[in-house]
Motif scaffolding. Structure first.
Motif, PDB file in Angstrom:
ATOM      1  N   LYS A   1       0.832  -1.200   0.000  1.00  0.00           N
ATOM      2  CA  LYS A   1       0.000   0.000   0.000  1.00  0.00           C
ATOM      3  C   LYS A   1       0.872   1.258   0.000  1.00  0.00           C
ATOM      4  O   LYS A   1       1.970   1.284   0.549  1.00  0.00           O
ATOM      5  CB  LYS A   1      -0.922   0.020   1.218  1.00  0.00           C
ATOM      6  N   VAL A   2       0.371   2.291  -0.627  1.00  0.00           N
ATOM      7  CA  VAL A   2       0.995   3.614  -0.589  1.00  0.00           C
ATOM      8  C   VAL A   2       0.140   4.485   0.312  1.00  0.00           C
ATOM      9  O   VAL A   2      -1.023   4.758   0.009  1.00  0.00           O
ATOM     10  CB  VAL A   2       1.084   4.230  -1.999  1.00  0.00           C
ATOM     11  N   VAL A   3       0.699   4.878   1.436  1.00  0.00           N
ATOM     12  CA  VAL A   3      -0.019   5.708   2.392  1.00  0.00           C
ATOM     13  C   VAL A   3       0.427   7.159   2.221  1.00  0.00           C
ATOM     14  O   VAL A   3       1.613   7.466   2.358  1.00  0.00           O
ATOM     15  CB  VAL A   3       0.237   5.242   3.847  1.00  0.00           C
ATOM     16  N   VAL A   4      -0.523   8.020   1.909  1.00  0.00           N
ATOM     17  CA  VAL A   4      -0.252   9.454   1.757  1.00  0.00           C
ATOM     18  C   VAL A   4      -0.980  10.165   2.887  1.00  0.00           C
ATOM     19  O   VAL A   4      -2.208  10.272   2.877  1.00  0.00           O
ATOM     20  CB  VAL A   4      -0.737   9.970   0.389  1.00  0.00           C
ATOM     21  N   ASN A   5      -0.227  10.620   3.865  1.00  0.00           N
ATOM     22  CA  ASN A   5      -0.845  11.260   5.022  1.00  0.00           C
ATOM     23  C   ASN A   5      -0.847  12.774   4.836  1.00  0.00           C
ATOM     24  O   ASN A   5       0.204  13.414   4.838  1.00  0.00           O
ATOM     25  CB  ASN A   5      -0.105  10.879   6.305  1.00  0.00           C
ATOM     26  N   LEU A   6      -2.032  13.332   4.683  1.00  0.00           N
ATOM     27  CA  LEU A   6      -2.199  14.771   4.499  1.00  0.00           C
ATOM     28  C   LEU A   6      -2.617  15.463   5.790  1.00  0.00           C
ATOM     29  O   LEU A   6      -3.105  16.584   5.774  1.00  0.00           O
ATOM     30  CB  LEU A   6      -3.227  15.040   3.391  1.00  0.00           C
ATOM     31  N   SER A   7      -2.424  14.780   6.920  1.00  0.00           N
ATOM     32  CA  SER A   7      -2.753  15.347   8.218  1.00  0.00           C
ATOM     33  C   SER A   7      -1.615  16.251   8.692  1.00  0.00           C
ATOM     34  O   SER A   7      -0.480  16.151   8.227  1.00  0.00           O
ATOM     35  CB  SER A   7      -2.977  14.223   9.241  1.00  0.00           C
ATOM     36  N   SER A   8      -1.923  17.107   9.638  1.00  0.00           N
ATOM     37  CA  SER A   8      -0.927  18.043  10.165  1.00  0.00           C
ATOM     38  C   SER A   8      -0.320  17.510  11.456  1.00  0.00           C
ATOM     39  O   SER A   8      -1.021  16.950  12.294  1.00  0.00           O
ATOM     40  CB  SER A   8      -1.581  19.399  10.433  1.00  0.00           C
ATOM     41  N   ASP A   9       0.998  17.679  11.605  1.00  0.00           N
ATOM     42  CA  ASP A   9       1.686  17.332  12.853  1.00  0.00           C
ATOM     43  C   ASP A   9       3.088  17.907  12.772  1.00  0.00           C
ATOM     44  O   ASP A   9       3.417  18.649  11.832  1.00  0.00           O
ATOM     45  CB  ASP A   9       1.696  15.820  13.082  1.00  0.00           C
ATOM     46  N   SER A  10       3.942  17.546  13.708  1.00  0.00           N
ATOM     47  CA  SER A  10       5.308  18.066  13.678  1.00  0.00           C
ATOM     48  C   SER A  10       6.176  17.237  12.738  1.00  0.00           C
ATOM     49  O   SER A  10       5.869  16.072  12.450  1.00  0.00           O
ATOM     50  CB  SER A  10       5.903  18.038  15.091  1.00  0.00           C
ATOM     51  N   PRO A  11       7.269  17.801  12.256  1.00  0.00           N
ATOM     52  CA  PRO A  11       8.144  17.055  11.337  1.00  0.00           C
ATOM     53  C   PRO A  11       8.690  15.763  11.937  1.00  0.00           C
ATOM     54  O   PRO A  11       8.750  14.741  11.256  1.00  0.00           O
ATOM     55  CB  PRO A  11       9.263  18.052  11.042  1.00  0.00           C
ATOM     56  N   GLU A  12       9.092  15.785  13.206  1.00  0.00           N
ATOM     57  CA  GLU A  12       9.667  14.578  13.793  1.00  0.00           C
ATOM     58  C   GLU A  12       8.613  13.489  13.973  1.00  0.00           C
ATOM     59  O   GLU A  12       8.895  12.300  13.748  1.00  0.00           O
ATOM     60  CB  GLU A  12      10.324  14.894  15.145  1.00  0.00           C
ATOM     61  N   VAL A  13       7.408  13.875  14.334  1.00  0.00           N
ATOM     62  CA  VAL A  13       6.311  12.914  14.414  1.00  0.00           C
ATOM     63  C   VAL A  13       6.078  12.287  13.052  1.00  0.00           C
ATOM     64  O   VAL A  13       5.811  11.080  12.922  1.00  0.00           O
ATOM     65  CB  VAL A  13       5.030  13.595  14.933  1.00  0.00           C
ATOM     66  N   THR A  14       6.191  13.088  12.005  1.00  0.00           N
ATOM     67  CA  THR A  14       6.004  12.606  10.638  1.00  0.00           C
ATOM     68  C   THR A  14       7.081  11.601  10.254  1.00  0.00           C
ATOM     69  O   THR A  14       6.793  10.570   9.625  1.00  0.00           O
ATOM     70  CB  THR A  14       6.016  13.799   9.666  1.00  0.00           C
ATOM     71  N   ARG A  15       8.322  11.901  10.608  1.00  0.00           N
ATOM     72  CA  ARG A  15       9.412  10.967  10.285  1.00  0.00           C
ATOM     73  C   ARG A  15       9.203   9.613  10.965  1.00  0.00           C
ATOM     74  O   ARG A  15       9.437   8.559  10.364  1.00  0.00           O
ATOM     75  CB  ARG A  15      10.747  11.587  10.705  1.00  0.00           C
TER      76      ARG A  15
END
Length: 287
Positions: free
Chosen positions: A85-99
């Motif tokens: 699966k390709v997951v594209v998360n367009l939600s907002s959060d901090s950069p480190e949380v995203t990593r």
């Protein structure tokens, strides 16, 4: 047939994305914790999944429009297999949380793109819509056309945190400008001036700011801040006056105090004769 898409999260942004995808002819499967939120998009042709696992099985491209990244764990954590699966998360959060989220998804067999949508819901799918993405360039290229239905896609780099950094940096400017407009409105309102009379003048000031940006960015990047026009000391005096006017008006002082502190620290560091862009030093290193 156009690429099937699963979209999870049907707040105003998520719904707008579904409508744009349906308008472009994409088969769309949706899931939302409150199932009734899908009623209008289902009426238009979207398929309502009964559970997150069912939604994920329906398409290889899974787009998330959630409150934050914690919600991603809550939803996708119930899906046993994300392989392929390709997951594209367009939600907002901090950069480190995203990593960390990118690592989490990849450990479960998915490939991950971060996204930051830079327009409000009513503008989704229009020419004015644009979205920052980061992650694998190959993955971005493979899905750029479909993602372009939501808004013009811009790949900012392979670091999963970069899209969030661009997103948050833009919102830093946006939110501060909105608060500044409200603060200025309150300042004039203390003398009975309505905000509608102030708005056109505030817009002119913002246009002036736009003209400042290219040269200011060059000075910041070159670490050269010639004080031939607007020095820190001169602008700092203006900051003093804005604070004094705010005190006299009896309105909130947090914003003008914060701005004044930038000038005070730079002057205390012996840089009062430099251009106002020298404030970047204290902003980068507040200690």
């Amino acid at each position: 047939m156009k690429q099937p898409v699963t979209l999870i999260g049907l707040g105003p942004m998520g719904k707008a994305m579904v409508h744009a995808l349906l308008d472009a002819g994409h088969p769309v499967t949706v899931w939302n914790r409150t199932a009734s939120r899908a009623d209008d998009v289902v009426a238009r042709g979207a398929v309502r999944a009964a559970a997150p696992a069912e939604a994920v099985r329906a398409a290889d491209l899974v787009v998330l429009s959630l409150t934050d990244y914690a919600a991603m764990y809550d939803v996708l954590g119930r899906v046993e297999d994300l392989t392929g699966k390709v997951v594209v998360n367009l939600s907002s959060d901090s950069p480190e949380v995203t990593r960390e989220a990118a690592k989490w998804a990849e450990q479960r067999g998915a490939r991950f793109l971060t996204g930051g949508v830079m327009v409000p819901a009513p503008m989704i799918g229009t020419e004015a819509s644009y979205v920052y993405y980061s992650g694998s360039k190959d993955l971005f290229d493979a899905h750029e056309k479909t993602l372009g239905v939501i808004g013009k896609p811009h790949h900012m780099g392979t670091d999963p945190g970069l899209a969030q950094l661009f997103y948050q940096a833009n919102l830093d400017v946006f939110l501060t400008a909105l608060s500044a407009f409200l603060h200025g409105s309150a300042l004039l309102g203390s003398a009975g001036v309505p905000a509608k009379d102030f708005a056109p003048w505030a817009a002119q000031v913002l246009q002036l700011v736009i003209q400042f940006l290219p040269r200011s960015a060059e000075q910041v990047d070159a670490d050269e801040h010639p004080g031939d026009l607007s020095t820190v000391t001169m602008m700092g005096a203006t900051a003093d006056h804005v604070l004094a006017a705010s005190e006299e008006a009896g309105i909130d002082l947090e914003l003008p105090r914060a701005i004044k502190s930038h000038y005070d620290r730079t002057i205390a560091a012996g840089k009062g004769g430099d251009n106002w862009t020298r404030l970047i030093d204290g902003i980068r290193n507040p200690g």
